[in-house]
Design a protein around this motif. Sequence first.
Motif, PDB file in Angstrom:
ATOM      1  N   LEU A 170       0.819  -1.212   0.000  1.00 50.91           N
ATOM      2  CA  LEU A 170       0.000   0.000   0.000  1.00 50.91           C
ATOM      3  C   LEU A 170       0.855   1.265   0.000  1.00 50.91           C
ATOM      4  O   LEU A 170       0.339   2.358  -0.205  1.00 50.91           O
ATOM      5  CB  LEU A 170      -0.932   0.009   1.214  1.00 50.91           C
ATOM      6  CG  LEU A 170      -2.134  -0.920   1.138  1.00 50.91           C
ATOM      7  CD1 LEU A 170      -2.882  -0.917   2.452  1.00 50.91           C
ATOM      8  CD2 LEU A 170      -3.057  -0.502   0.010  1.00 50.91           C
ATOM      9  N   ALA A 171       2.166   1.107   0.271  1.00 50.71           N
ATOM     10  CA  ALA A 171       3.034   2.281   0.318  1.00 50.71           C
ATOM     11  C   ALA A 171       3.344   2.804  -1.080  1.00 50.71           C
ATOM     12  O   ALA A 171       3.945   3.856  -1.224  1.00 50.71           O
ATOM     13  CB  ALA A 171       4.331   1.960   1.054  1.00 50.71           C
ATOM     14  N   PHE A 172       2.945   2.056  -2.112  1.00 52.91           N
ATOM     15  CA  PHE A 172       3.183   2.525  -3.472  1.00 52.91           C
ATOM     16  C   PHE A 172       1.890   3.070  -4.070  1.00 52.91           C
ATOM     17  O   PHE A 172       0.840   2.453  -3.915  1.00 52.91           O
ATOM     18  CB  PHE A 172       3.657   1.382  -4.370  1.00 52.91           C
ATOM     19  CG  PHE A 172       4.942   0.744  -3.932  1.00 52.91           C
ATOM     20  CD1 PHE A 172       6.155   1.244  -4.384  1.00 52.91           C
ATOM     21  CD2 PHE A 172       4.937  -0.347  -3.092  1.00 52.91           C
ATOM     22  CE1 PHE A 172       7.340   0.657  -3.987  1.00 52.91           C
ATOM     23  CE2 PHE A 172       6.129  -0.938  -2.696  1.00 52.91           C
ATOM     24  CZ  PHE A 172       7.328  -0.442  -3.146  1.00 52.91           C
ATOM     25  N   PRO A 173       1.970   4.199  -4.769  1.00 58.01           N
ATOM     26  CA  PRO A 173       0.808   4.613  -5.554  1.00 58.01           C
ATOM     27  C   PRO A 173       0.465   3.508  -6.550  1.00 58.01           C
ATOM     28  O   PRO A 173       1.367   2.921  -7.147  1.00 58.01           O
ATOM     29  CB  PRO A 173       1.303   5.858  -6.286  1.00 58.01           C
ATOM     30  CG  PRO A 173       2.449   6.354  -5.491  1.00 58.01           C
ATOM     31  CD  PRO A 173       3.081   5.143  -4.876  1.00 58.01           C
ATOM     32  N   VAL A 222      -0.826   3.032  -9.590  1.00 54.46           N
ATOM     33  CA  VAL A 222      -0.373   2.991 -10.988  1.00 54.46           C
ATOM     34  C   VAL A 222       1.123   2.709 -11.042  1.00 54.46           C
ATOM     35  O   VAL A 222       1.603   1.915 -11.856  1.00 54.46           O
ATOM     36  CB  VAL A 222      -0.690   4.323 -11.701  1.00 54.46           C
ATOM     37  CG1 VAL A 222      -0.096   4.333 -13.091  1.00 54.46           C
ATOM     38  CG2 VAL A 222      -2.182   4.542 -11.780  1.00 54.46           C
ATOM     39  N   LEU A 223       1.857   3.345 -10.121  1.00 53.09           N
ATOM     40  CA  LEU A 223       3.306   3.164 -10.109  1.00 53.09           C
ATOM     41  C   LEU A 223       3.671   1.726  -9.761  1.00 53.09           C
ATOM     42  O   LEU A 223       4.562   1.130 -10.377  1.00 53.09           O
ATOM     43  CB  LEU A 223       3.937   4.131  -9.103  1.00 53.09           C
ATOM     44  CG  LEU A 223       5.433   4.294  -9.265  1.00 53.09           C
ATOM     45  CD1 LEU A 223       5.746   5.043 -10.549  1.00 53.09           C
ATOM     46  CD2 LEU A 223       6.028   5.023  -8.083  1.00 53.09           C
ATOM     47  N   ILE A 276       3.043  -0.487 -12.782  1.00 47.92           N
ATOM     48  CA  ILE A 276       4.060  -0.445 -13.834  1.00 47.92           C
ATOM     49  C   ILE A 276       5.385  -1.009 -13.331  1.00 47.92           C
ATOM     50  O   ILE A 276       6.157  -1.571 -14.106  1.00 47.92           O
ATOM     51  CB  ILE A 276       4.236   0.958 -14.471  1.00 47.92           C
ATOM     52  CG1 ILE A 276       4.662   1.991 -13.472  1.00 47.92           C
ATOM     53  CG2 ILE A 276       3.014   1.416 -15.198  1.00 47.92           C
ATOM     54  CD1 ILE A 276       4.955   3.333 -14.135  1.00 47.92           C
ATOM     55  N   ALA A 277       5.632  -0.910 -12.012  1.00 52.22           N
ATOM     56  CA  ALA A 277       6.846  -1.525 -11.477  1.00 52.22           C
ATOM     57  C   ALA A 277       6.767  -3.046 -11.632  1.00 52.22           C
ATOM     58  O   ALA A 277       7.744  -3.701 -12.006  1.00 52.22           O
ATOM     59  CB  ALA A 277       7.039  -1.141 -10.012  1.00 52.22           C
ATOM     60  N   LEU A 313      -9.768   1.105 -15.263  1.00 52.22           N
ATOM     61  CA  LEU A 313      -9.016   2.359 -15.431  1.00 52.22           C
ATOM     62  C   LEU A 313      -7.515   2.097 -15.473  1.00 52.22           C
ATOM     63  O   LEU A 313      -6.788   2.647 -16.311  1.00 52.22           O
ATOM     64  CB  LEU A 313      -9.313   3.314 -14.271  1.00 52.22           C
ATOM     65  CG  LEU A 313     -10.488   4.272 -14.399  1.00 52.22           C
ATOM     66  CD1 LEU A 313     -10.563   5.167 -13.172  1.00 52.22           C
ATOM     67  CD2 LEU A 313     -10.329   5.135 -15.643  1.00 52.22           C
ATOM     68  N   ALA A 360      -6.479   0.444 -18.700  1.00 51.02           N
ATOM     69  CA  ALA A 360      -6.417   1.424 -19.776  1.00 51.02           C
ATOM     70  C   ALA A 360      -5.144   2.256 -19.664  1.00 51.02           C
ATOM     71  O   ALA A 360      -4.494   2.567 -20.668  1.00 51.02           O
ATOM     72  CB  ALA A 360      -7.647   2.323 -19.733  1.00 51.02           C
ATOM     73  N   ALA A 361      -4.771   2.585 -18.423  1.00 53.50           N
ATOM     74  CA  ALA A 361      -3.550   3.370 -18.216  1.00 53.50           C
ATOM     75  C   ALA A 361      -2.328   2.595 -18.700  1.00 53.50           C
ATOM     76  O   ALA A 361      -1.463   3.141 -19.392  1.00 53.50           O
ATOM     77  CB  ALA A 361      -3.404   3.738 -16.742  1.00 53.50           C
ATOM     78  N   LEU A 402       0.242   3.563 -21.711  1.00 53.15           N
ATOM     79  CA  LEU A 402       1.688   3.708 -21.558  1.00 53.15           C
ATOM     80  C   LEU A 402       2.447   2.733 -22.451  1.00 53.15           C
ATOM     81  O   LEU A 402       3.672   2.760 -22.496  1.00 53.15           O
ATOM     82  CB  LEU A 402       2.084   3.479 -20.098  1.00 53.15           C
ATOM     83  CG  LEU A 402       1.554   4.510 -19.096  1.00 53.15           C
ATOM     84  CD1 LEU A 402       1.915   4.106 -17.673  1.00 53.15           C
ATOM     85  CD2 LEU A 402       2.109   5.885 -19.409  1.00 53.15           C
TER      86      LEU A 402
END
Lengths: 312, 336
Positions: free
Chosen positions: A154-157, A159-160, A163-164, A244, A247-248, A252
Amino acid sequence: MSSEPIPAPAGAPLGSGAAPGSTVPAPVAEAPEESLWGQVWKRLRRHRLAVAGLVVFVLLVTASVAAPVLAPYNPDANDYTVQLQGPSRAHWLGTDDFGRDILSRILWGGRRSLSVGVVAVAIGLGLGLVVGAVSGYAGGWLDNLLMRIMDILLAFPSVLLAIAVMSILGRGLGKAMIAIGIVAIPHYARIVRASILSIRESDYVVAARAGGASHFRILTRHILPNAMAPIIVRATLGTSEAILEAAALGFLGLGVQPPDAEWGAMLARAQEYIRVAPHVTAFPGLMITLTVLCLNLFGDGLRDALDPRLKA
Amino acid sequence: MLSYILRRLLMTIPVLLGITLVSFMALSVTADPTSAILGQHATLERMADLRTQLGLDDPIPVQYYHYLVKLAHGDLGRSWMTRAPVITEIAQRFPHTVELTVLAVILSVILGVAVGVISAVKQYSWFDNLSMIGALVGVSMPIFWLGLVLIAIFPVKLGILHVSGLIDPKLALTSFEPKTHFYLTESLVTANWEVFRNVLGHLVLPSVALAAASTALVARMTRSSLLEVVNQDYIRTARAKGLSERLVVYKHALKNALIPVFTVVGLQFGALLGGAVLTETTFSLPGVGKLAVDAILNGDMPLVNGIVLLVALAFVLVNLLVDVLYGWLDPRIHYS
């Protein structure tokens, strides 16, 4: 859609156990035993926006499923005589830079965009259920460890983090499903754990334990059915989030790879032609927004219908 | 209070260690970077040399240990693509993301609170209905699509504002020698209005796109929170004393209603950082989000790693800050 306000009989059992908090016994016998879902549906029906959301969403899913029948063209067929055309009788939504029919690509793309949402939620829900159930039921150091791992996720946004994860797994539709599913695990795990903690010590669970029921049986027959309401609501809203995010990732360039159609990836391509053909960006985005909006409306209504106490 | 802050700081250490472990594992399982650096015509010998040089032949726990030691020195390694230190790469880009995010927060608070207050005061009016529908659409729209729509309307159709970038290259060459990477703040402080206007003009559309979802959430939160507060006894007392409705709403009700709103804004920070990845990609802004996407597309793992680590760190610290400020704003909350 307008139905007379029905005072929903409140004494209905939720799943196999008694609904927490509902203490009024079923008042009259004239209405024969009504199933939980019958009641939920009754309450949901009064939420006109939620019903509208559900209906439109079902239509969208049907249209995507029926893409092979409905799509007027092959979604991947290039036709360089009609590049970047506006809407016309031949191409209702116009054509893209390869002269492909946008309506056909939206219908076929919907299959991918919607299935990412569903599969990702299934992954997140499945793993979250396991983690949350083990954590809440076992307690102790295992609970601590699992919850700290969830804290880290949960410490990561989101979307980030997605992608990570994609950077490790590589690109592609299936990998996008996994990445988005992993991101969602902590949310489900926390709900399941909280539900378990709140009913673990309740009388009927103690009774079941005293009756010699196994841990697995208590978990699956007594505890989880009671945790269903918040989980279902979360999964509905989670599907819209997953769509969502999918789609993001497509936008990318990490999700679906060309030439396959997918709403996010279609937008990424359309961006290059935004000066000459802005209409190409309109439709895929509208479809994403519409889908997510419908799911959000339905999810909000479902939350109120399943358990009025969950009202935000 | 101080001991609470200290304890919270200590509690973040395991989380941060976990984050480093996750990102390190990501680094060690990903594909061999040597071919990415040397190109496909490299000899096996040169690749082996480079592997040793990069420390990729050590056992994984040893690599993690080295990684942590370097991290403690502020060394995040070098980018595989540019060979520049990761920390410098990030230091050049992060300020742009910060300025974009802060602009978006300011926008969403001003707009969201205003809309929320009007909606609550005029509950069930056409304004209320319309803005709540707008809020629903706002949270359902993909950020990058909103960005594309804004581009199609303003620069493409109307010819105002900018499609991409942070500053006109010409202007950057002639009348701006930034000492920091906070272009907007620096041009404001040094009263370089030409540059300030230009940079702001570049940031308007991205920050609007980024702020949309948060604005919707803030508006909904303000509305429901204000409606709840308005029904409480002290508001009735204030009205009974004969205070004007304005005073009751703005002085008595809003102050308390804004506390939960503040938490929402704080929690939005992570979503905004994630959203910055998409907005920066849409508008080609040289922020840390665009850097992250480029790094992932190029398989530049140390860079991805560093960015993810720093963003998670920022996120954890902001959450801590929000918690502490929350206690300061609402004296009813006690930390023991």
